[in-house]
Design a protein around this motif. Structure first.
Motif, PDB file in Angstrom:
ATOM      1  N   THR A   1      -9.187  -1.200   4.051  1.00  0.00           N
ATOM      2  CA  THR A   1     -10.187  -1.924   3.272  1.00  0.00           C
ATOM      3  C   THR A   1      -9.967  -3.152   2.856  1.00  0.00           C
ATOM      4  O   THR A   1     -10.632  -4.285   3.136  1.00  0.00           O
ATOM      5  CB  THR A   1     -10.349  -1.111   1.889  1.00  0.00           C
ATOM      6  OG1 THR A   1     -10.747   0.166   2.217  1.00  0.00           O
ATOM      7  CG2 THR A   1     -11.178  -1.744   0.985  1.00  0.00           C
ATOM      8  N   ALA A   2      -8.523  -3.254   2.672  1.00  0.00           N
ATOM      9  CA  ALA A   2      -7.864  -4.884   2.527  1.00  0.00           C
ATOM     10  C   ALA A   2      -8.248  -5.712   3.770  1.00  0.00           C
ATOM     11  O   ALA A   2      -8.509  -6.974   3.656  1.00  0.00           O
ATOM     12  CB  ALA A   2      -6.886  -4.743   2.139  1.00  0.00           C
TER      13      ALA A   2
ATOM     14  N   TYR B   1     -14.780  -1.884  -2.146  1.00  0.00           N
ATOM     15  CA  TYR B   1     -13.754  -0.824  -2.297  1.00  0.00           C
ATOM     16  C   TYR B   1     -14.313   0.316  -3.165  1.00  0.00           C
ATOM     17  O   TYR B   1     -13.689   1.365  -3.045  1.00  0.00           O
ATOM     18  CB  TYR B   1     -12.608  -1.346  -2.743  1.00  0.00           C
ATOM     19  CG  TYR B   1     -12.519  -2.044  -4.124  1.00  0.00           C
ATOM     20  CD1 TYR B   1     -12.556  -0.936  -5.345  1.00  0.00           C
ATOM     21  CD2 TYR B   1     -12.172  -3.017  -4.558  1.00  0.00           C
ATOM     22  CE1 TYR B   1     -12.414  -1.386  -6.614  1.00  0.00           C
ATOM     23  CE2 TYR B   1     -12.298  -3.886  -5.837  1.00  0.00           C
ATOM     24  CZ  TYR B   1     -12.416  -2.834  -6.917  1.00  0.00           C
ATOM     25  OH  TYR B   1     -12.243  -3.484  -7.922  1.00  0.00           O
TER      26      TYR B   1
ATOM     27  N   VAL C   1      -6.577   2.030   1.392  1.00  0.00           N
ATOM     28  CA  VAL C   1      -6.383   0.694   0.824  1.00  0.00           C
ATOM     29  C   VAL C   1      -5.976  -0.234   1.865  1.00  0.00           C
ATOM     30  O   VAL C   1      -6.638  -1.368   2.143  1.00  0.00           O
ATOM     31  CB  VAL C   1      -5.280   0.687  -0.263  1.00  0.00           C
ATOM     32  CG1 VAL C   1      -5.347  -0.662  -0.863  1.00  0.00           C
ATOM     33  CG2 VAL C   1      -5.476   1.619  -1.197  1.00  0.00           C
TER      34      VAL C   1
ATOM     35  N   CYS D   1       1.009  -1.091   0.110  1.00  0.00           N
ATOM     36  CA  CYS D   1      -0.002  -0.183  -0.045  1.00  0.00           C
ATOM     37  C   CYS D   1       0.808   1.061  -0.125  1.00  0.00           C
ATOM     38  O   CYS D   1       0.525   2.394  -0.642  1.00  0.00           O
ATOM     39  CB  CYS D   1      -0.743  -0.154   1.257  1.00  0.00           C
ATOM     40  SG  CYS D   1      -2.129  -1.400   1.175  1.00  0.00           S
TER      41      CYS D   1
ATOM     42  N   CYS E   1      -6.658  -1.733  -5.257  1.00  0.00           N
ATOM     43  CA  CYS E   1      -7.811  -2.679  -4.922  1.00  0.00           C
ATOM     44  C   CYS E   1      -8.129  -3.780  -5.721  1.00  0.00           C
ATOM     45  O   CYS E   1      -8.322  -5.021  -5.420  1.00  0.00           O
ATOM     46  CB  CYS E   1      -8.919  -2.139  -4.384  1.00  0.00           C
ATOM     47  SG  CYS E   1      -8.627  -0.974  -2.950  1.00  0.00           S
TER      48      CYS E   1
ATOM     49  N   LEU F   1      -9.789  -7.440  -4.109  1.00  0.00           N
ATOM     50  CA  LEU F   1     -10.843  -7.343  -3.342  1.00  0.00           C
ATOM     51  C   LEU F   1     -12.117  -7.251  -4.102  1.00  0.00           C
ATOM     52  O   LEU F   1     -12.337  -7.103  -5.099  1.00  0.00           O
ATOM     53  CB  LEU F   1     -10.493  -5.851  -2.437  1.00  0.00           C
ATOM     54  CG  LEU F   1      -9.135  -5.879  -1.731  1.00  0.00           C
ATOM     55  CD1 LEU F   1      -8.797  -4.576  -1.115  1.00  0.00           C
ATOM     56  CD2 LEU F   1      -8.818  -7.166  -1.058  1.00  0.00           C
TER      57      LEU F   1
END
Length: 418
Positions: free
Chosen positions: A396-397, A288, A393, A253, A278, A283
């Motif tokens: 979110t991941a 995302y 990111v 990231c 993403c 993902l």
């Protein structure tokens, strides 16, 4: 097109953007040192690049959020709530780190100059909340024109929810519009090496690094906090969430999102880079496509650090005694204010006077602190944006892994190969 030019054109359009940015950076430094008069002239490239970013970022957030929500299908699994929790935990943790660092390495400033009367910082937390409320109900055209990201987000959410009941044709049209705007922004981002070349050359030719060296201690505390959050705090939060080694994902990231955000200095303008990352990580798109534009607006751990460190620098300079409850209140206030920071360069600095008001510091003195922030902003704001955008990111991941939207082994394998 002649055959020899084709490889060059392909490299310019598909080559590593990070490498091209580094080339632009080195070229800007060389021109500033060897040909200062020309360096000031090429500054126009930087101004054009920054103006392009400012023009496309609000439209990008508006269109992407509408399209993502309108095209979300009922019963489809998303993980927005745990991502919001991670955003809140990350921002508050960053503010607490800034408090601790400010007491371990106190900074003192030379506060004397009068400041720009055109700046209009908020006067208290009630005023910030009032401003946020008014921003939510702002006219959508006015919000787009003034880059009011809170208002843009509110209208995008409302229209997206309403259009979920629209026709399939309307939703396809929104999806095509989002793809079109994203493509335009990617074209602008591909011009980043030229823009950075102009910005670096003009900045070094005009002021050099003397202003930064004058505030080296304060800058070191700010950057130290941001690096500590990026390399220690955020990995700990991700480890708590996914229960495995977070560093392959963290470094991915920072490399793929943080470097471009460092130079664009706009979380909103870096949205296409984050969306592409993403997608490469595999993902869930319905997750995302909402969390990344949302994070560019409210996930601002770097801004919380800036507000906290600069406020406590003023406190130490003036010899004000601060107790533990006051520092905890400052952390909470900085976190709330950071969520309302605009997703463009320098937005966090105008909230420093509000935090200073918690300790009875006058507005005139607080604006001198803001001026110091603008002096060191050449590096501070760039690193702040890199932290903010890469964290979007990262969290979110982490939420997608925890929710098994994608298998942990698959994501770790992707992260190691990027």
């Amino acid at each position: 097109m002649s055959a020899p030019l084709r490889p060059l054109l392909h490299y310019l359009t598909h080559g590593s953007l990070v490498v091209q940015i580094l080339v632009g950076l080195l070229a800007g430094i060389a021109v500033a040192l060897l040909w200062p008069s020309a360096a000031r002239e090429v500054g126009l490239l930087g101004q054009v690049f920054v103006s392009a970013l400012k023009s496309v970022a609000p439209i990008l957030v508006f269109v992407l959020v509408i399209a993502a929500i309108a095209n979300h299908r009922q019963g489809q699994q998303t993980h927005i709530r745990p991502i919001l929790v991670l955003y809140a935990i990350g921002t508050l943790s960053a503010a607490l780190v800034a408090v601790l660092a400010s007491f371990l390495f106190p900074s003192e400033l030379a506060l004397s100059a009068t400041q720009d009367a055109g700046l209009n910082p908020p006067g208290g937390i009630a005023e910030v909340l009032r401003g946020l409320l008014l921003s939510v109900v702002d006219n959508p055209v006015n919000a787009l024109q003034r880059a009011n990201y809170i208002g843009i987000l509110a209208w995008a959410l409302g229209l997206g929810l309403a259009l979920r009941h629209g026709s399939e044709t309307s939703r396809h049209m929104l999806d095509d519009l989002a793809n079109g705007v994203t493509l335009v922004v990617r074209v602008v981002i591909r011009c980043a090496p030229l823009g950075i070349f102009g910005l670096v050359a003009a900045t070094l030719a005009e002021s050099g690094l003397d202003a930064l060296l004058g505030y080296a201690h304060l800058l070191a505390v700010l950057l130290g906090c941001m690096f500590f959050v990026a390399l220690v705090v955020n990995p700990l939060i991700v480890f708590w969430k996914i229960r495995r080694n977070p560093y392959p994902l963290v470094f991915t990231c920072l490399r793929e999102s943080g470097i471009t955000a460092f130079f664009t200095r706009s979380s909103a303008a870096n949205i296409p880079v984050n969306l592409q990352l993403c997608q490469r990580l595999g993902l869930h798109e319905d997750t995302y496509s909402v969390s990344i534009p949302l994070g560019a607006t409210i996930n601002m751990s770097g801004a919380a650090i800036t507000i906290t460190v600069l406020t406590l620098a003023a406190v130490h300079t003036l010899g004000i005694s601060v107790d533990l409850p006051s520092t905890l209140l400052l952390s909470v206030v900085a976190s709330i204010c950071a969520a309302g920071v605009s997703g463009v360069a320098g937005g966090s600095l105008l909230l420093v006077p509000l935090a200073c008001g918690l300790f009875g510091i006058s507005g005139e003195t607080a604006m001198q602190v803001v001026a110091v922030g603008f002096i060191i902003g050449v590096l501070q704001d760039s690193v702040e944006t890199a932290l903010n955008s890469s964290t979007d990111v990262l969290f979110t991941a982490a939420a997608c892994i925890d929710g098994e939207v994608k298998s942990p082994a698959a994501l770790a394998r992707d992260a190691e190969t990027l």
